[in-house]
Enzyme design. Structure first.
Site, PDB file in Angstrom:
ATOM      1  N   HIS A 186       0.862  -1.186   0.000  1.00 49.72           N
ATOM      2  CA  HIS A 186       0.000   0.000   0.000  1.00 49.72           C
ATOM      3  C   HIS A 186       0.895   1.230   0.000  1.00 49.72           C
ATOM      4  CE1 HIS A 186      -3.605   2.453   0.809  1.00 49.72           C
ATOM      5  NE2 HIS A 186      -2.787   3.184   1.546  1.00 49.72           N
ATOM      6  N   CYS A 187       0.753   2.052  -1.033  1.00 48.60           N
ATOM      7  CA  CYS A 187       1.605   3.231  -1.185  1.00 48.60           C
ATOM      8  C   CYS A 187       0.837   4.466  -0.725  1.00 48.60           C
ATOM      9  CB  CYS A 187       2.042   3.391  -2.640  1.00 48.60           C
ATOM     10  SG  CYS A 187       3.116   4.819  -2.917  1.00 48.60           S
ATOM     11  N   PRO A 188       1.251   5.127   0.367  1.00 47.04           N
ATOM     12  CA  PRO A 188       0.538   6.335   0.810  1.00 47.04           C
ATOM     13  C   PRO A 188       0.713   7.515  -0.137  1.00 47.04           C
ATOM     14  CG  PRO A 188       2.503   5.985   2.142  1.00 47.04           C
ATOM     15  CD  PRO A 188       2.363   4.781   1.262  1.00 47.04           C
ATOM     16  N   GLY A 191      -2.044   7.027  -2.390  1.00 51.15           N
ATOM     17  CA  GLY A 191      -3.299   6.811  -1.693  1.00 51.15           C
ATOM     18  C   GLY A 191      -4.033   5.585  -2.155  1.00 51.15           C
ATOM     19  N   ASN A 192      -3.306   4.555  -2.585  1.00 51.36           N
ATOM     20  CA  ASN A 192      -3.935   3.373  -3.154  1.00 51.36           C
ATOM     21  C   ASN A 192      -2.992   2.191  -2.994  1.00 51.36           C
ATOM     22  OD1 ASN A 192      -5.760   1.752  -4.462  1.00 51.36           O
ATOM     23  ND2 ASN A 192      -5.370   2.566  -6.514  1.00 51.36           N
TER      24      ASN A 192
END
Length: 352
Positions: A186-188, A191-192
């Site tokens: 999950h890549c902040p 945001g996805n």
């Protein structure tokens, strides 16, 4: 009359205790009752192929504070990244291109076109990676024997967060509140999640960031050199023969740093953009190399962490060809190169 031979009591007890007890369990996939000779915490159904953990219990939903914190974290990182990209594009155009146009009109128009193409490509790939679904599992029948055919749930597990079947190589993301097929992480910053549907777009975004930052660093360094104030080395010219190499280096750094105080606002922006572009380029290059190495191995980051000693699939260039959906001429060349390497490795192992 011969009496039957009496067996010792201890031996009889040993024979009785050696008889295994049957253990019953219910498959969550098809609902059939399974009987095992011995207890096992993890078992696989012989009909539908679903994998069940005996000690698995339903998970409680995350608290409201935890969900809000993750949402705010993602929005913060997304906002920071968007503002940085806009600052690099707008600040670079404002600071670099008056200097480039002073060289020649052709150079100015050419670099404007290159900047527009890189900016459009980077922003487009970022939007696709951010707003495209990471890859939700398809709905599948489960729960009762007549509905579930044989091997319909092969190697499926049960997600205690979603209360739904989870396919192999899928993971549940607590930020997105869904299971993601072939989830990498999950890549902040987008945001996805990065999964089966947007993984290739995410890697293309990384490639475009590396190319754009390298181009921005080169242009800002060139423009900074053109407008940098003149640097004088009075001590270095008088006593160069008696100074050591370290003192000469310190003298040069001190003179250059002192001349930086005379830079204009355009010069300060150029210096910041140069350092920021080089720093971001170094970090994203490491992440890109890591992603390409996992793709080459036919693996993902989460699968690599969960089973470091297990290989998921065969490693090779064919994984990269399939991942990027390369055109036929390029894939043919890469696969031929990969086959040559395999033949050489096999011949070397046979000689050994």
């Amino acid at each position: 009359m011969v009496e039957p031979e009496q067996r010792p009591l201890q031996e009889v007890e040993q024979c009785v205790t050696s008889i295994p007890e049957d253990h019953e369990a219910t498959c969550w996939g098809c609902g059939l009752r399974l009987i095992f000779a011995s207890y096992s915490p993890v078992y696989k159904c012989g009909w539908c192929g679903a994998i069940t953990q005996s000690n698995q219990t339903a998970r409680k939903p995350d608290s409201v504070c935890f969900s809000h914190w993750r949402r705010l974290r993602d929005r913060f990182f997304v906002t920071v990244l968007i503002l940085f990209m806009l600052f690099v594009i707008c600040g670079g155009v404002w600071a670099v291109y008056p200097i480039v146009f002073s060289v020649s009109k052709f150079c100015g128009v050419f670099h404007c076109m290159v900047t527009a193409i890189l900016a459009a490509f980077t922003i487009t790939s970022y939007c696709l990676a951010s707003f495209k679904s990471a890859g939700a599992p398809t709905n599948i029948r489960w729960g009762s024997y007549p509905m579930v055919a044989k091997n319909d749930l092969e190697n499926y597990t049960f997600c205690t967060y979603c209360n739904k079947p989870k396919p192999p190589r899928a993971h549940h993301c607590r930020s997105c509140k869904m299971c993601v097929v072939d989830m990498d992480h999950h890549c902040p910053f987008i945001g996805n999640c990065v999964g089966a549907s947007n993984h290739h777009v995410f890697v293309i975004f990384l490639i475009s960031v590396v190319i754009s930052c390298a181009y921005a660093a080169g242009m800002t360094i060139y423009a900074s050199y053109q407008i940098w104030p003149s640097v004088e080395f009075p001590d270095l010219a008088s006593s160069r023969q008696s100074m050591s190499s370290m003192k000469i280096l310190l003298e040069i750094i001190t003179a250059v740093a002192g001349s930086a105080f005379f830079l204009s606002a355009r010069g300060l922006v150029l210096v910041y953009l140069a350092f920021a572009s080089l720093s971001v380029n170094a970090g994203i290059s490491v992440l890109l190399c890591q992603q390409l190495s996992y793709i080459y191995e036919g693996n993902t980051y989460l699968n690599h962490l969960s089973s470091q000693n297990a290989m998921h699939g065969e490693r090779g260039l064919h994984n990269i060809v399939r991942f990027f959906a390369c055109p036929y001429p390029i894939s043919r060349v890469l696969l031929r190169y990969s086959n040559v390497d395999k033949l050489q490795d096999n011949s070397g192992s046979k000689l050994l």
